[in-house]
Scaffold this active site. Structure first.
Site, mmCIF file in Angstrom:
data_model
loop_
_atom_site.group_PDB
_atom_site.id
_atom_site.type_symbol
_atom_site.label_atom_id
_atom_site.label_comp_id
_atom_site.label_asym_id
_atom_site.label_seq_id
_atom_site.Cartn_x
_atom_site.Cartn_y
_atom_site.Cartn_z
ATOM 1 N N CYS A 1 0.869 -1.187 0.000
ATOM 2 C CA CYS A 1 0.000 0.000 0.000
ATOM 3 C C CYS A 1 0.904 1.235 0.000
ATOM 4 O O CYS A 1 1.714 1.382 -0.907
ATOM 5 C CB CYS A 1 -0.971 -0.022 1.172
ATOM 6 S SG CYS A 1 -0.198 -0.183 2.787
ATOM 7 N N ARG B 1 -2.040 -0.864 5.545
ATOM 8 C CA ARG B 1 -3.266 -1.407 4.955
ATOM 9 C C ARG B 1 -3.004 -2.783 4.348
ATOM 10 O O ARG B 1 -3.842 -3.671 4.394
ATOM 11 C CB ARG B 1 -3.785 -0.453 3.866
ATOM 12 C CG ARG B 1 -4.412 0.808 4.395
ATOM 13 C CD ARG B 1 -4.781 1.752 3.278
ATOM 14 N NE ARG B 1 -3.628 2.477 2.735
ATOM 15 C CZ ARG B 1 -3.693 3.376 1.762
ATOM 16 N NH1 ARG B 1 -4.855 3.663 1.210
ATOM 17 N NH2 ARG B 1 -2.619 3.996 1.345
#
Lengths: 292, 150
Positions: A249, A254
């Site tokens: 990410c 994430r």
């Protein structure tokens, strides 16, 4: 897609034992073999109220090296675990805000040190709060332990830039879990933001985009059942369980969530998280970038 | 160069002398005092133009003129877990409401890091900056309208 969470055991996960529900946590608040750990994006959230007895592990202060861009080393991990009163055989249960985004990140870092006796509270803070369960401001003080950690193992679940480059050249699957705007390169660095700026937008050539939060039911933050996750990752992205997969990410937080989903909920055995992610790739001189 | 509002300068000075725990407690006290925009100013559904696009805590910013030509700022934070956003809303109301609009426009975005610390995440910093930008946008618009009327 379902909006009401079924019991964890009925969702078809490859490793359901890695998740516990809010009731399990409520039943183990005073269990001396369990340590509840809150990890949030909002640094004020734990202090504003947390699950009784829960300790805080902050992703910046506790998990990152204070000087160079890397995670803490063995000595600092041992110090952290000793400070929060954890022993190697104790079960740690993570929960947090934003669909357990930071909880899975902390979980992933703990796995670098081999603390496998770890779980995530399904639904995180959102579900606990929605169920009207208690939150307190009293910070617990557990007796210090003497935690001896294994050496950090970066080979199994962590990917570095040069490895990602070879992975890309071999046309192996890469999952970009950022927003579609970031994936398309329409959004690069944030104006006026002093950290995490990126000079180039786009994605690693060949990467496929599946925003991380698609794996979660937005109503209560619980993970979607295996059948729905298979629909996303196997049918839509074309991943195969036996693939070597790298997720990324911006800074690897994430994508640790997607790493968790692929590894534990779908049971893919070869998934690594590239924590350098776009803030490294998009700033590196000469690396290939794909932009529609 | 226009100085930042005096109440904000005082708060920055106060925060600089606090350790992490004390700062956290102060910010929590602010968050506890958060009161959402009263219905006579705005009611749900709140207008899109008041929405802070970069804030994940679903924040809204409103302003009403004071008799002296300054603005009183109001906020709504729809995410119940948006503790930092609520504390920031209270801080901005306390330190920017009723202040000369030129001084509101002089507030640099780095005050957020001086108050919340450099360790806040990109998303959180962005959200709080978005709220500040919205306040400054409302101040700038008021100044512009006043100048065009004058």
């Amino acid at each position: 897609m379902t909006n009401v969470a079924s019991p964890i055991a009925e969702r078809g996960y490859a490793h359901p034992e890695v998740l516990v529900d809010t009731q399990w946590v409520a039943d183990h608040l005073n269990d001396p073999n369990v340590r509840i750990i809150e990890s949030d994006e909002d640094p004020l959230l734990y202090a504003s109220g947390h699950i009784p007895g829960a300790v805080e592990v902050d992703w910046v202060r506790d998990l990152n090296d204070p000087v160079r861009r890397d995670y803490i080393d063995k000595a600092r991990f041992e110090e952290l675990m000793s400070r929060i009163g954890v022993t190697p055989d104790m079960t740690v249960v993570f929960y947090g805000d934003k669909n357990n985004w930071w909880a899975t990140y902390a979980f992933w870092v703990f796995q670098l040190f081999g603390h496998t006796n770890a779980k995530i509270m399904d639904g995180g803070r959102l579900k606990w709060e929605k169920e009207g369960r208690p939150l307190v401001r009293e910070v617990p003080n557990y007796p210090r332990t003497r935690y001896v950690a294994k050496e950090r193992d970066d080979s199994r679940i962590r990917a570095f830039r040069d490895q990602v480059l070879k992975h890309m050249e071999a046309r192996k699957p890469l999952v970009d879990v950022r927003s579609p705007e970031e994936f398309r390169g329409e959004r690069t660095h944030m104006p006026e933001y002093p950290q995490e700026g990126v000079l180039r937008g786009g994605h690693i050539p060949g990467a496929k985009n599946m925003p991380w939060a698609r794996a979660v039911n937005p109503e209560d933050g619980t993970f979607r059942p295996a059948a729905e996750l298979q629909q996303l990752y196997i049918e839509q992205l074309g991943l195969k369980p036996e693939d070597e997969i790298i997720t990324y990410c911006r800074i690897g937080e994430r994508s640790s969530h997607t790493w968790f989903v692929l590894t534990y909920l779908l049971g893919f055995p070869n998934v690594r998280n590239y924590d350098g992610s776009w803030t490294e790739w998009g700033n590196s001189v000469g690396l290939p970038i794909e932009k529609p | 160069m226009t100085a930042i509002p005096e109440p904000l300068a005082r708060l920055l000075h106060e925060v600089e002398g606090l350790d992490r725990f004390e700062r956290q407690q102060l910010l929590l006290e602010f968050a506890d005092e958060f009161r959402e925009v009263p219905p006579e100013v705005a009611e749900r559904p709140f207008p899109e133009e008041n929405y802070v696009t970069r804030c994940e805590s679903q924040a809204y910013v409103f302003a009403r003129p004071n008799p002296d030509g300054t603005l009183k700022f109001y906020f709504a934070v729809e995410n119940p877990q948006g503790v930092s956003a609520k504390s920031w809303a209270v801080i901005m109301d306390r330190t920017l409401s009723g202040q000369p609009l030129e001084s509101v426009l002089a507030v640099p975005p780095d005050v957020i890091f001086r108050i919340y610390g450099n360790e806040i995440s990109m998303g959180k910093g962005q959200g709080l900056m978005g709220m500040l930008d919205h306040v400054k946008m409302l101040a700038a618009r008021t100044l512009r309208e006043r100048r065009s009327e004058g």
